[in-house]
Design a protein around this motif. Structure first.
Motif, PDB file in Angstrom:
ATOM      1  N   GLU A 182      10.424   0.999  -3.795  1.00 34.04           N
ATOM      2  CA  GLU A 182       9.340   1.423  -4.673  1.00 34.04           C
ATOM      3  C   GLU A 182       8.367   2.369  -3.993  1.00 34.04           C
ATOM      4  O   GLU A 182       8.291   2.451  -2.766  1.00 34.04           O
ATOM      5  N   GLU A 183       7.597   3.060  -4.827  1.00 36.59           N
ATOM      6  CA  GLU A 183       6.594   3.995  -4.357  1.00 36.59           C
ATOM      7  C   GLU A 183       5.336   3.253  -3.915  1.00 36.59           C
ATOM      8  O   GLU A 183       5.239   2.027  -4.015  1.00 36.59           O
ATOM      9  N   SER A 184       4.366   3.992  -3.453  1.00 32.20           N
ATOM     10  CA  SER A 184       3.108   3.405  -2.985  1.00 32.20           C
ATOM     11  C   SER A 184       2.279   2.891  -4.156  1.00 32.20           C
ATOM     12  O   SER A 184       2.550   3.181  -5.325  1.00 32.20           O
ATOM     13  N   ALA A 185       1.222   2.144  -3.819  1.00 31.32           N
ATOM     14  CA  ALA A 185       0.309   1.652  -4.846  1.00 31.32           C
ATOM     15  C   ALA A 185      -0.342   2.812  -5.594  1.00 31.32           C
ATOM     16  O   ALA A 185      -0.565   2.738  -6.800  1.00 31.32           O
ATOM     17  N   HIS A 199       3.568   1.884  -7.819  1.00 35.17           N
ATOM     18  CA  HIS A 199       4.664   0.981  -7.434  1.00 35.17           C
ATOM     19  C   HIS A 199       5.915   1.171  -8.286  1.00 35.17           C
ATOM     20  O   HIS A 199       6.718   0.249  -8.429  1.00 35.17           O
ATOM     21  N   ASN A 200       6.101   2.342  -8.849  1.00 33.52           N
ATOM     22  CA  ASN A 200       7.319   2.609  -9.595  1.00 33.52           C
ATOM     23  C   ASN A 200       8.505   2.717  -8.635  1.00 33.52           C
ATOM     24  O   ASN A 200       8.344   3.023  -7.452  1.00 33.52           O
ATOM     25  N   ILE A 201       9.701   2.477  -9.155  1.00 32.56           N
ATOM     26  CA  ILE A 201      10.898   2.615  -8.344  1.00 32.56           C
ATOM     27  C   ILE A 201      11.141   4.097  -8.053  1.00 32.56           C
ATOM     28  O   ILE A 201      11.021   4.949  -8.935  1.00 32.56           O
ATOM     29  N   VAL A 202      11.469   4.419  -6.802  1.00 32.46           N
ATOM     30  CA  VAL A 202      11.714   5.806  -6.416  1.00 32.46           C
ATOM     31  C   VAL A 202      13.031   6.272  -7.041  1.00 32.46           C
ATOM     32  O   VAL A 202      13.873   5.455  -7.437  1.00 32.46           O
ATOM     33  N   PRO A 203      13.244   7.584  -7.152  1.00 27.47           N
ATOM     34  CA  PRO A 203      14.531   8.069  -7.640  1.00 27.47           C
ATOM     35  C   PRO A 203      15.681   7.494  -6.808  1.00 27.47           C
ATOM     36  O   PRO A 203      15.604   7.459  -5.580  1.00 27.47           O
ATOM     37  N   ASP A 204      16.719   6.995  -7.485  1.00 25.74           N
ATOM     38  CA  ASP A 204      17.862   6.346  -6.841  1.00 25.74           C
ATOM     39  C   ASP A 204      17.434   5.091  -6.071  1.00 25.74           C
ATOM     40  O   ASP A 204      18.104   4.646  -5.143  1.00 25.74           O
ATOM     41  N   GLY A 205      16.324   4.494  -6.502  1.00 19.01           N
ATOM     42  CA  GLY A 205      15.719   3.416  -5.727  1.00 19.01           C
ATOM     43  C   GLY A 205      16.507   2.123  -5.687  1.00 19.01           C
ATOM     44  O   GLY A 205      16.356   1.339  -4.736  1.00 19.01           O
ATOM     45  N   TYR A 206      17.343   1.861  -6.697  1.00 17.81           N
ATOM     46  CA  TYR A 206      18.121   0.618  -6.666  1.00 17.81           C
ATOM     47  C   TYR A 206      19.255   0.719  -5.651  1.00 17.81           C
ATOM     48  O   TYR A 206      19.519  -0.229  -4.899  1.00 17.81           O
ATOM     49  N   ASN A 207      19.916   1.863  -5.600  1.00 20.40           N
ATOM     50  CA  ASN A 207      20.953   2.063  -4.586  1.00 20.40           C
ATOM     51  C   ASN A 207      20.336   2.097  -3.187  1.00 20.40           C
ATOM     52  O   ASN A 207      20.863   1.496  -2.244  1.00 20.40           O
ATOM     53  N   LYS A 208      19.217   2.806  -3.041  1.00 19.99           N
ATOM     54  CA  LYS A 208      18.573   2.925  -1.729  1.00 19.99           C
ATOM     55  C   LYS A 208      18.083   1.562  -1.228  1.00 19.99           C
ATOM     56  O   LYS A 208      18.242   1.241  -0.043  1.00 19.99           O
ATOM     57  N   GLY A 209      17.480   0.775  -2.125  1.00 19.78           N
ATOM     58  CA  GLY A 209      16.989  -0.532  -1.717  1.00 19.78           C
ATOM     59  C   GLY A 209      18.116  -1.448  -1.274  1.00 19.78           C
ATOM     60  O   GLY A 209      18.025  -2.130  -0.243  1.00 19.78           O
ATOM     61  N   ARG A 210      19.196  -1.468  -2.063  1.00 18.54           N
ATOM     62  CA  ARG A 210      20.363  -2.286  -1.696  1.00 18.54           C
ATOM     63  C   ARG A 210      20.929  -1.861  -0.356  1.00 18.54           C
ATOM     64  O   ARG A 210      21.182  -2.700   0.529  1.00 18.54           O
ATOM     65  N   ASP A 211      21.133  -0.556  -0.183  1.00 20.25           N
ATOM     66  CA  ASP A 211      21.772  -0.066   1.037  1.00 20.25           C
ATOM     67  C   ASP A 211      20.902  -0.322   2.263  1.00 20.25           C
ATOM     68  O   ASP A 211      21.426  -0.613   3.356  1.00 20.25           O
ATOM     69  N   ALA A 237       0.815  -1.212   0.000  1.00 19.07           N
ATOM     70  CA  ALA A 237       0.000   0.000   0.000  1.00 19.07           C
ATOM     71  C   ALA A 237       0.849   1.263   0.000  1.00 19.07           C
ATOM     72  O   ALA A 237       0.612   2.184  -0.782  1.00 19.07           O
ATOM     73  N   VAL A 238       1.861   1.322   0.886  1.00 16.00           N
ATOM     74  CA  VAL A 238       2.579   2.580   1.087  1.00 16.00           C
ATOM     75  C   VAL A 238       3.965   2.585   0.447  1.00 16.00           C
ATOM     76  O   VAL A 238       4.627   3.626   0.408  1.00 16.00           O
ATOM     77  N   GLY A 239       4.410   1.431  -0.059  1.00 13.47           N
ATOM     78  CA  GLY A 239       5.726   1.348  -0.671  1.00 13.47           C
ATOM     79  C   GLY A 239       6.796   0.908   0.303  1.00 13.47           C
ATOM     80  O   GLY A 239       6.547   0.716   1.496  1.00 13.47           O
ATOM     81  N   GLY A 240       7.996   0.729  -0.207  1.00 12.98           N
ATOM     82  CA  GLY A 240       9.114   0.265   0.610  1.00 12.98           C
ATOM     83  C   GLY A 240      10.045  -0.565  -0.251  1.00 12.98           C
ATOM     84  O   GLY A 240       9.974  -0.539  -1.486  1.00 12.98           O
ATOM     85  N   SER A 241      10.911  -1.326   0.400  1.00 12.75           N
ATOM     86  CA  SER A 241      11.882  -2.131  -0.334  1.00 12.75           C
ATOM     87  C   SER A 241      11.309  -3.495  -0.691  1.00 12.75           C
ATOM     88  O   SER A 241      10.451  -4.034   0.024  1.00 12.75           O
TER      89      SER A 241
END
Length: 217
Positions: free
Chosen positions: A145-148, A152-164, A117-121
């Motif tokens: 990712e962003e919320s529904a 659910h698109n990936i947030v800006p810099d989302g691949y680095n942020k998700g990994r970290d 619903a709200v997004g996250g990793s």
């Protein structure tokens, strides 16, 4: 890296090496990007080393570990969207993701419904276990990712942020369901090219892959 790949492969197939961290997928004709069926993909930016404790590399053992670091199965077991495929250069070719797990907000039963619903990793997992490069390593494509409501698109810099974010939760000592894990991390910079070439949504990433080695004590 190319020569190391074939040396390890020879020793492993003849039983002279019991385990290796991973094999570079590109040396076996694979890719460090998933395929979303449209020619673009997500970076495989975290690897659970094949030198981890054997139980970590199983379906049940890996799920317990991932729940320990804040990820669980999808809300009500429902997966929306097409699965990604990956070719890990192990002789299996392009295969569907083994599983997809989402941030569970400290509730492994219902927390992923909140993430939906709200997004996250979240991450997609692939296992390197084919006949020509059977390291057993788990390759993860992690993103934030962003919320529904935002698709659910990936947030800006989302691949680095998700990994970290995943690495920050994992490194160190954790105990979950009676199992104690010690996780160490190495940064690899020779597997992924930095930038956004071939990456869905055109979101650039820094080219760093986190190699996690997980030991059960």
């Amino acid at each position: 890296m190319f020569n190391q790949y074939f040396i390890f492969l020879f020793l492993y197939n003849f039983g002279l090496v019991t385990c290796v961290p991973f094999f570079n997928p590109t040396n076996g004709g694979g890719s460090m990007l998933t395929n979303t069926q449209n020619g673009l993909g997500e970076p495989l930016n975290v690897i659970i080393s094949g030198e981890s404790s054997p139980d970590i590399l199983t379906d049940h053992g890996s799920l317990n570990y991932f729940q320990a670091i804040g990820f669980s199965t999808e809300c009500l077991g429902i997966h929306l969207g097409m699965p990604h495929t990956a070719n890990l250069g192990d002789g299996n070719g392009w295969i569907n993701q083994t599983t997809e797990l989402r941030e569970d907000y400290d509730d492994p039963i219902e927390g992923t419904c909140l993430e939906s619903a709200v997004g996250g990793s979240h991450f997609r997992m692939f296992r390197q276990n084919g006949p020509t490069a059977n390291s057993g390593a788990l390759f993860l494509a992690v993103g934030q990712e962003e919320s529904a409501a935002q698709g659910h698109n990936i947030v800006p810099d989302g691949y680095n942020k998700g990994r970290d974010s995943l690495v920050a939760n994992a490194v160190g000592t954790l105990t979950y369901n009676g199992v104690t894990y010690i996780t160490t991390m190495s940064r690899l910079t020779d597997l992924l090219a930095p930038g956004n070439q071939g990456i869905i949504h055109g979101i650039a990433q820094d080219g760093v892959v986190a190699l996690l080695t997980v030991k059960i004590t």
